[in-house]
Design an enzyme around this catalytic site. Structure first.
Site, PDB file in Angstrom:
ATOM      1  N   SER A 138      35.762  10.189  24.967  1.00 34.77           N
ATOM      2  CA  SER A 138      36.919  10.909  24.648  1.00 34.77           C
ATOM      3  C   SER A 138      37.669  11.113  25.894  1.00 34.77           C
ATOM      4  CB  SER A 138      36.599  12.662  24.115  1.00 34.77           C
ATOM      5  OG  SER A 138      37.594  13.105  24.219  1.00 34.77           O
ATOM      6  N   TYR A 151      31.556  20.671  24.147  1.00 33.63           N
ATOM      7  CA  TYR A 151      32.016  19.384  23.650  1.00 33.63           C
ATOM      8  C   TYR A 151      32.138  18.565  24.831  1.00 33.63           C
ATOM      9  CZ  TYR A 151      34.867  15.964  21.521  1.00 33.63           C
ATOM     10  OH  TYR A 151      35.572  14.776  21.111  1.00 33.63           O
TER      11      TYR A 151
HETATM   12  N1  LIG Z   1      39.965  12.425  16.364  1.00 30.45           N
HETATM   13  C1  LIG Z   1      40.172  12.676  17.793  1.00 30.45           C
HETATM   14  O1  LIG Z   1      41.249  12.855  18.002  1.00 30.45           O
HETATM   15  C2  LIG Z   1      38.832  11.995  18.612  1.00 30.45           C
HETATM   16  C3  LIG Z   1      39.600  12.184  20.015  1.00 30.45           C
HETATM   17  C4  LIG Z   1      38.468  11.703  21.014  1.00 30.45           C
HETATM   18  C5  LIG Z   1      37.199  11.253  20.485  1.00 30.45           C
HETATM   19  N2  LIG Z   1      36.910  11.734  19.217  1.00 30.45           N
HETATM   20  C6  LIG Z   1      35.396  11.307  18.849  1.00 30.45           C
HETATM   21  O2  LIG Z   1      35.309  10.206  17.684  1.00 30.45           O
HETATM   22  C7  LIG Z   1      34.537  10.673  16.684  1.00 30.45           C
HETATM   23  C8  LIG Z   1      34.787  10.803  15.469  1.00 30.45           C
HETATM   24  O3  LIG Z   1      35.582  11.770  15.421  1.00 30.45           O
HETATM   25  P1  LIG Z   1      36.747  12.101  13.923  1.00 30.45           P
HETATM   26  O4  LIG Z   1      37.860  12.806  14.577  1.00 30.45           O
HETATM   27  O5  LIG Z   1      36.787  10.751  13.276  1.00 30.45           O
HETATM   28  O6  LIG Z   1      35.778  13.077  13.292  1.00 30.45           O
HETATM   29  P2  LIG Z   1      35.757  13.622  11.774  1.00 30.45           P
HETATM   30  O7  LIG Z   1      36.924  13.069  11.100  1.00 30.45           O
HETATM   31  O8  LIG Z   1      35.162  14.801  11.756  1.00 30.45           O
HETATM   32  O9  LIG Z   1      34.527  12.504  11.069  1.00 30.45           O
HETATM   33  C9  LIG Z   1      33.178  12.613  11.901  1.00 30.45           C
HETATM   34  C10 LIG Z   1      32.249  11.683  11.054  1.00 30.45           C
HETATM   35  O10 LIG Z   1      31.010  11.635  11.657  1.00 30.45           O
HETATM   36  C11 LIG Z   1      30.122  12.267  10.664  1.00 30.45           C
HETATM   37  N3  LIG Z   1      29.217  13.101  11.379  1.00 30.45           N
HETATM   38  C12 LIG Z   1      29.427  14.200  11.724  1.00 30.45           C
HETATM   39  N4  LIG Z   1      28.014  14.979  12.213  1.00 30.45           N
HETATM   40  C13 LIG Z   1      27.197  14.131  11.933  1.00 30.45           C
HETATM   41  C14 LIG Z   1      25.743  14.192  11.994  1.00 30.45           C
HETATM   42  N5  LIG Z   1      24.918  14.874  12.484  1.00 30.45           N
HETATM   43  N6  LIG Z   1      25.051  13.020  11.466  1.00 30.45           N
HETATM   44  C15 LIG Z   1      25.815  11.950  10.762  1.00 30.45           C
HETATM   45  N7  LIG Z   1      26.980  11.907  10.795  1.00 30.45           N
HETATM   46  C16 LIG Z   1      27.731  12.931  11.189  1.00 30.45           C
HETATM   47  C17 LIG Z   1      30.930  12.970   9.523  1.00 30.45           C
HETATM   48  O11 LIG Z   1      30.545  12.755   7.993  1.00 30.45           O
HETATM   49  P3  LIG Z   1      29.507  14.097   7.874  1.00 30.45           P
HETATM   50  O12 LIG Z   1      30.256  15.447   8.119  1.00 30.45           O
HETATM   51  O13 LIG Z   1      29.508  13.908   6.282  1.00 30.45           O
HETATM   52  O14 LIG Z   1      28.175  14.138   8.743  1.00 30.45           O
HETATM   53  C18 LIG Z   1      32.051  11.955   9.735  1.00 30.45           C
HETATM   54  O15 LIG Z   1      31.893  10.577   8.832  1.00 30.45           O
HETATM   55  C19 LIG Z   1      33.605  11.735  17.306  1.00 30.45           C
HETATM   56  O16 LIG Z   1      32.569  11.435  18.257  1.00 30.45           O
HETATM   57  C20 LIG Z   1      34.603  12.325  18.142  1.00 30.45           C
HETATM   58  O17 LIG Z   1      34.160  13.090  19.305  1.00 30.45           O
HETATM   59  C21 LIG Z   1      37.946  11.971  18.130  1.00 30.45           C
END
Ligand SMILES: NC(=O)c1ccc[n+]([C@@H]2O[C@H](COP(=O)([O-])OP(=O)(O)OC[C@H]3O[C@@H](n4cnc5c(N)ncnc54)[C@H](OP(=O)(O)O)[C@@H]3O)[C@@H](O)[C@H]2O)c1
Length: 233
Positions: A138, A151
Site C-alpha cells: 500500500s 495497519y
Molecule cells: N482498497 C484499497 O484502497 C487498498 C489500497 C492499498 C492496499 N490495499 C490492500 O489490498 C488488499 C485487499 O484490499 P481490499 O480493499 O480489496 O479489501 P476487501 O474488499 O475488504 O477484501 C478483502 C478480502 O480479503 C479477505 N480476507 C480478509 N481477512 C482475511 C483473513 N483473515 N483470512 C482470509 N481472507 C481474508 C476478505 O474476505 P473475508 O472477509 O470473507 O475473509 C476479502 O475477500 C489488502 O491487503 C489491503 O490492505 C487495498
C-alpha cells in the site's frame, strides 16, 4: 497456469481473479466467509467457463489454517505459477489510541499469512525454478500518515518481506513484485461517504498485475505504484 490468490471473494482479490479467469487459468482462491467465497466461485465459473476455479474457506489470521490452505493447493497441483498475497485487514487507528490487539491482528493477517503461505509454496516453485509472487502492499507501506497506526506498520513490514524475497529469489528465476496500491474503491471504502469516482477501480490494480505477469522470463517488474489521478485520500 496455476494461480493462487488470497482474499479473493471481493475487492482487489476478486478483480485479480476475474482478470486471470478471463484468460482461462486454474485458480486457487480463499477467504473466510464461505458463502461469499463459493458465490464468487460460481460467478466466475458462469462468466468464464474456460477457467478452472477451486476455493477453500480459511482464516489466514491463523497459522494452522494458512498451512491447511497451502497443503490443499499442493495436493491439487504440481506447480504454482503465480501467488498473489492479497488478503489483508484495515482497522483505522493511531498507535496511541487503537484498540488493544490491533497490531497483533494486522501483523497476523497482513504479514504472517503472506510469509507462511509463501514459505510453504516456495519449495515447489524453487524446484521448478519458475513462478511469480505479488505482495499487496500500500502507499501506507512507505509513507507515514496520521491515523496510520498498526495497519501502516504491518504494510511497511510486508514491503520489507517482499523486497527481501525479491533478492533471495533472483537465482531461482522466481519473480517478486511489490504492489503499492493507493485508494481503490472496494468494500473497505464503501462506508467512507467519499464519491467512488475519486478512487481508482479495483480492476486498475488487477490490470497492472496481469500486465506484469506477461513479461518475458528475463524481466521482472519489481514494483507497481498506483495512485488515484487526484492523489491520495
Ligand atoms: N482498497 C484499497 O484502497 C487498498 C489500497 C492499498 C492496499 N490495499 C490492500 O489490498 C488488499 C485487499 O484490499 P481490499 O480493499 O480489496 O479489501 P476487501 O474488499 O475488504 O477484501 C478483502 C478480502 O480479503 C479477505 N480476507 C480478509 N481477512 C482475511 C483473513 N483473515 N483470512 C482470509 N481472507 C481474508 C476478505 O474476505 P473475508 O472477509 O470473507 O475473509 C476479502 O475477500 C489488502 O491487503 C489491503 O490492505 C487495498
Amino acid at each position: 497456469m496455476n494461480i493462487v490468490i488470497t482474499g479473493a471473494s471481493k475487492g482487489l482479490g476478486k478483480a485479480i481473479a476475474e482478470k486471470f479467469a478471463e484468460t482461462g487459468h486454474t485458480l486457487f482462491l480463499c477467504s473466510r466467509n464461505e458463502f461469499e467465497l463459493y458465490k464468487m466461485m460460481d460467478e466466475l465459473l458462469t462468466l468464464y467457463p474456460q477457467a478452472s476455479v477451486k476455493a477453500k474457506p480459511v482464516d489466514l489470521g491463523r497459522k494452522n489454517e494458512v498451512m491447511d490452505f497451502a497443503q490443499w493447493i499442493l495436493q491439487n497441483t504440481n506447480a504454482v505459477d503465480i501467488l498473489v498475497n492479497n488478503a489483508g485487514q484495515f482497522i483505522p487507528g493511531s498507535v496511541y489510541n487503537e484498540e488493544e490487539g490491533s497490531l497483533e491482528k494486522m501483523i497476523g493477517v497482513n504479514l504472517y499469512s503472506a510469509y507462511h503461505l509463501t514459505r510453504a509454496l516456495l519449495p515447489k516453485m524453487m524446484e521448478t525454478k519458475s513462478g511469480h509472487i505479488f505482495n499487496m502492499c500500500s502507499i501506507a507501506s512507505f509513507q507515514a500518515y496520521a491515523n496510520g497506526g498498526a495497519y501502516s506498520i504491518s504494510k511497511f513490514a510486508l514491503a520489507g518481506f517482499s523486497k527481501n524475497l525479491r533478492e533471495e529469489m533472483k537465482l531461482y528465476n522466481i519473480k517478486v513484485t511489490t504492489v503499492y496500491s493507493g485508494a481503490a474503491y472496494t468494500d473497505s471504502w464503501s462506508s467512507s461517504g467519499i464519491d467512488p469516482k475519486r478512487f481508482m477501480k479495483a480492476g486498475d490494480v488487477a490490470d497492472m498485475i496481469y500486465a506484469a505477469s506477461l513479461l518475458s522470463p528475463q524481466a521482472c517488474v519489481e514494483e507497481i505504484l498506483l495512485r488515484p489521478q487526484l492523489g491520495d485520500l
